[in-house]
Design a protein around this motif. Structure first.
Motif, mmCIF file in Angstrom:
data_model
loop_
_atom_site.group_PDB
_atom_site.id
_atom_site.type_symbol
_atom_site.label_atom_id
_atom_site.label_comp_id
_atom_site.label_asym_id
_atom_site.label_seq_id
_atom_site.Cartn_x
_atom_site.Cartn_y
_atom_site.Cartn_z
ATOM 1 N N LYS A 33 36.062 32.328 49.267
ATOM 2 C CA LYS A 33 35.347 33.561 49.104
ATOM 3 C C LYS A 33 33.834 33.110 49.275
ATOM 4 O O LYS A 33 33.436 32.326 48.509
ATOM 5 C CB LYS A 33 35.763 34.139 48.020
ATOM 6 C CG LYS A 33 37.351 34.899 48.068
ATOM 7 C CD LYS A 33 37.578 35.387 46.464
ATOM 8 C CE LYS A 33 39.006 35.860 46.316
ATOM 9 N NZ LYS A 33 39.661 34.421 46.317
ATOM 10 N N GLN A 53 36.259 29.252 39.242
ATOM 11 C CA GLN A 53 36.571 28.933 40.579
ATOM 12 C C GLN A 53 35.377 28.724 41.504
ATOM 13 O O GLN A 53 35.596 28.147 42.719
ATOM 14 C CB GLN A 53 37.291 30.307 41.232
ATOM 15 C CG GLN A 53 38.819 30.264 40.660
ATOM 16 C CD GLN A 53 39.756 28.949 41.407
ATOM 17 O OE1 GLN A 53 39.650 28.745 42.504
ATOM 18 N NE2 GLN A 53 40.317 28.283 40.541
ATOM 19 N N VAL A 62 35.253 29.587 45.764
ATOM 20 C CA VAL A 62 34.020 30.525 46.089
ATOM 21 C C VAL A 62 32.658 30.215 45.938
ATOM 22 O O VAL A 62 32.401 29.218 45.050
ATOM 23 C CB VAL A 62 34.389 31.679 44.625
ATOM 24 C CG1 VAL A 62 33.181 32.843 44.891
ATOM 25 C CG2 VAL A 62 35.698 32.125 44.233
ATOM 26 N N VAL A 81 34.348 36.974 36.728
ATOM 27 C CA VAL A 81 35.504 37.338 37.394
ATOM 28 C C VAL A 81 36.186 35.990 37.926
ATOM 29 O O VAL A 81 37.425 35.963 38.175
ATOM 30 C CB VAL A 81 35.474 38.276 38.252
ATOM 31 C CG1 VAL A 81 34.662 37.748 39.623
ATOM 32 C CG2 VAL A 81 36.642 39.083 38.828
ATOM 33 N N HIS A 82 35.716 35.000 38.144
ATOM 34 C CA HIS A 82 36.077 33.662 38.737
ATOM 35 C C HIS A 82 36.329 32.672 37.783
ATOM 36 O O HIS A 82 36.818 31.615 37.823
ATOM 37 C CB HIS A 82 35.217 33.164 39.703
ATOM 38 C CG HIS A 82 34.958 34.186 40.862
ATOM 39 N ND1 HIS A 82 35.959 34.516 41.661
ATOM 40 C CD2 HIS A 82 33.781 34.806 41.368
ATOM 41 C CE1 HIS A 82 35.441 35.429 42.623
ATOM 42 N NE2 HIS A 82 34.229 35.593 42.331
ATOM 43 N N ASN A 90 38.674 30.897 35.481
ATOM 44 C CA ASN A 90 40.035 30.468 35.681
ATOM 45 C C ASN A 90 40.920 31.268 34.390
ATOM 46 O O ASN A 90 41.951 31.795 34.632
ATOM 47 C CB ASN A 90 40.277 29.124 35.632
ATOM 48 C CG ASN A 90 39.969 28.480 36.724
ATOM 49 O OD1 ASN A 90 38.792 28.957 37.423
ATOM 50 N ND2 ASN A 90 41.013 27.679 37.551
ATOM 51 N N ASP A 120 41.463 37.179 38.484
ATOM 52 C CA ASP A 120 42.063 37.167 39.882
ATOM 53 C C ASP A 120 43.325 37.749 40.013
ATOM 54 O O ASP A 120 43.618 38.498 41.042
ATOM 55 C CB ASP A 120 42.023 35.787 40.477
ATOM 56 C CG ASP A 120 42.757 34.886 39.803
ATOM 57 O OD1 ASP A 120 43.095 35.012 38.579
ATOM 58 O OD2 ASP A 120 42.744 33.682 40.160
ATOM 59 N N GLU A 121 44.152 37.750 39.143
ATOM 60 C CA GLU A 121 45.611 38.392 38.912
ATOM 61 C C GLU A 121 45.487 39.798 38.739
ATOM 62 O O GLU A 121 46.007 40.634 39.398
ATOM 63 C CB GLU A 121 46.363 37.513 37.925
ATOM 64 C CG GLU A 121 47.692 38.179 38.023
ATOM 65 C CD GLU A 121 48.654 37.943 39.181
ATOM 66 O OE1 GLU A 121 49.368 39.067 39.103
ATOM 67 O OE2 GLU A 121 48.376 37.090 39.879
ATOM 68 N N GLU A 162 44.137 41.471 45.566
ATOM 69 C CA GLU A 162 43.360 41.818 46.838
ATOM 70 C C GLU A 162 41.919 42.519 46.854
ATOM 71 O O GLU A 162 40.936 42.399 47.579
ATOM 72 C CB GLU A 162 43.881 42.245 47.840
ATOM 73 C CG GLU A 162 45.393 41.584 48.315
ATOM 74 C CD GLU A 162 45.039 40.198 48.927
ATOM 75 O OE1 GLU A 162 44.175 39.952 49.827
ATOM 76 O OE2 GLU A 162 45.482 39.209 48.774
ATOM 77 N N ILE A 186 39.585 42.130 44.617
ATOM 78 C CA ILE A 186 38.572 41.407 43.445
ATOM 79 C C ILE A 186 37.232 41.406 44.239
ATOM 80 O O ILE A 186 35.977 41.521 43.318
ATOM 81 C CB ILE A 186 39.115 39.682 43.343
ATOM 82 C CG1 ILE A 186 38.265 39.171 42.385
ATOM 83 C CG2 ILE A 186 38.995 38.815 44.630
ATOM 84 C CD1 ILE A 186 38.719 37.702 41.760
ATOM 85 N N LYS A 194 44.069 45.742 40.822
ATOM 86 C CA LYS A 194 45.385 45.613 41.555
ATOM 87 C C LYS A 194 46.337 46.662 41.721
ATOM 88 O O LYS A 194 46.877 47.174 42.627
ATOM 89 C CB LYS A 194 46.062 44.256 41.178
ATOM 90 C CG LYS A 194 47.075 43.573 42.042
ATOM 91 C CD LYS A 194 47.615 42.517 41.307
ATOM 92 C CE LYS A 194 48.779 41.928 41.761
ATOM 93 N NZ LYS A 194 49.122 40.653 41.167
#
Ligand code: SF4
Length: 276
Positions: A2, A201, A206, A252-253, A255, A260-261, A265, A267, A273
């Protein structure tokens, strides 16, 4: 991978009082530099076919009123290895050019600015996106004078559209107000995340890339980890070096937040989601 791309563009057609780019204008030369940097970045993306790429444009100011960003989104969406291309926007631009995109890959992170645009006009733009089949989220910076707009916007948007609320300042709200905003945006958070030493992440899956091709793990850590045009980039698991992270495009990244969950898609465009 990303990528958050931010070129040199730093101007806006809106004049929000809290924003440093309010009504900022740029010279023709400065806009040309931004356009050239963007074209170079797109060429680089075109050559990266090994792994799927998602791109979020996070411009200083408003980029989508510029035809070269519209063209960039069209071109990137048509590349097989680009899985998503998203952009932060005030949604003031024309929308007809979106018809030339692969619409299944394009998404808009839109922000409503009630001091700058009539709510009916903004909702009309959202309805146009619905008709075009373009994914989007809607959000606001939550100033006291706009509380009523939030309630009205929530009522008038499709229920499936995530309405996110950004806190203006940490100590700005009463507990009752916080509870109310959480009832609209379950992820509303006025308190910065204490991020130091936590796995994030960014710098691994990212990265942030600027107009010169310089790579950093995120917009908030200045250390360089490579340059895409010189061909070096060090991607590896990393801990956050900053005491706090108070911006959604960063935390948002983290962990252990598991966002991310939550976003899946969606994000990059900040769409939950359950609704994307
Ligand atoms: S937590 Fe925020 S500041 Fe820290 S590395 Fe991640 S994105 Fe950057």
């Amino acid at each position: 991978m990303k990528i958050l791309y931010r070129g040199p563009l730093s101007s806006c057609n809106y004049a929000c009082h809290y924003c440093p780019f309010a009504k900022a204008k740029e010279s023709r030369e400065s806009l040309k530099r931004d356009q050239q940097a963007l074209l170079r970045f797109i060429d680089w993306v075109r050559g990266q076919t090994v792994e799927p790429i998602g791109i979020l444009f996070t411009p200083w100011g408003e980029a989508l009123i510029r035809r070269w960003y519209q063209k960039a989104i069209i071109d990137l969406s048509l590349m097989a290895h680009v899985k998503k291309v998203a952009i932060q926007t005030n949604l003031s631009c024309r929308l007809d050019w979106l018809e030339r995109c692969d619409k299944s890959k394009v998404a808009l992170w839109t922000t409503f600015h009630p001091s700058q645009v009539n709510r009916v006009r903004f909702l009309g733009q959202c309805q146009a996106l619905d008709q075009q089949g373009i994914a989007y989220s809607v959000g606001m910076v939550c100033l006291k004078e706009h509380f009523n707009d939030i309630a009205l916007l929530r009522r008038e948007l499709r229920p499936e559209v995530y309405l996110w609320i950004n806190a203006y300042q940490t100590d700005y709200y009463t507990q009752t107000e916080r509870d109310y905003f959480k009832s609209i945006d379950p992820l509303f958070n006025a308190i910065p995340h204490q991020s130091k030493g936590r796995r994030c992440q960014t710098g691994e899956t990212v990265v942030t890339i600027d107009g010169d091709g310089d790579v950093r793990r995120c917009h908030f850590v200045k250390e360089l980890i490579g340059n895409i045009y010189s061909g070096d980039m060090t991607l590896k698991p990393r801990l956050c070096p900053n005491q706090i992270c108070d911006c959604h495009i960063g935390y948002v990244h983290l962990n252990d937040l598991g966002l991310d969950e939550v976003f899946g898609e969606g994000i990059l465009e900040r769409q939950l989601k359950m609704t994307n």
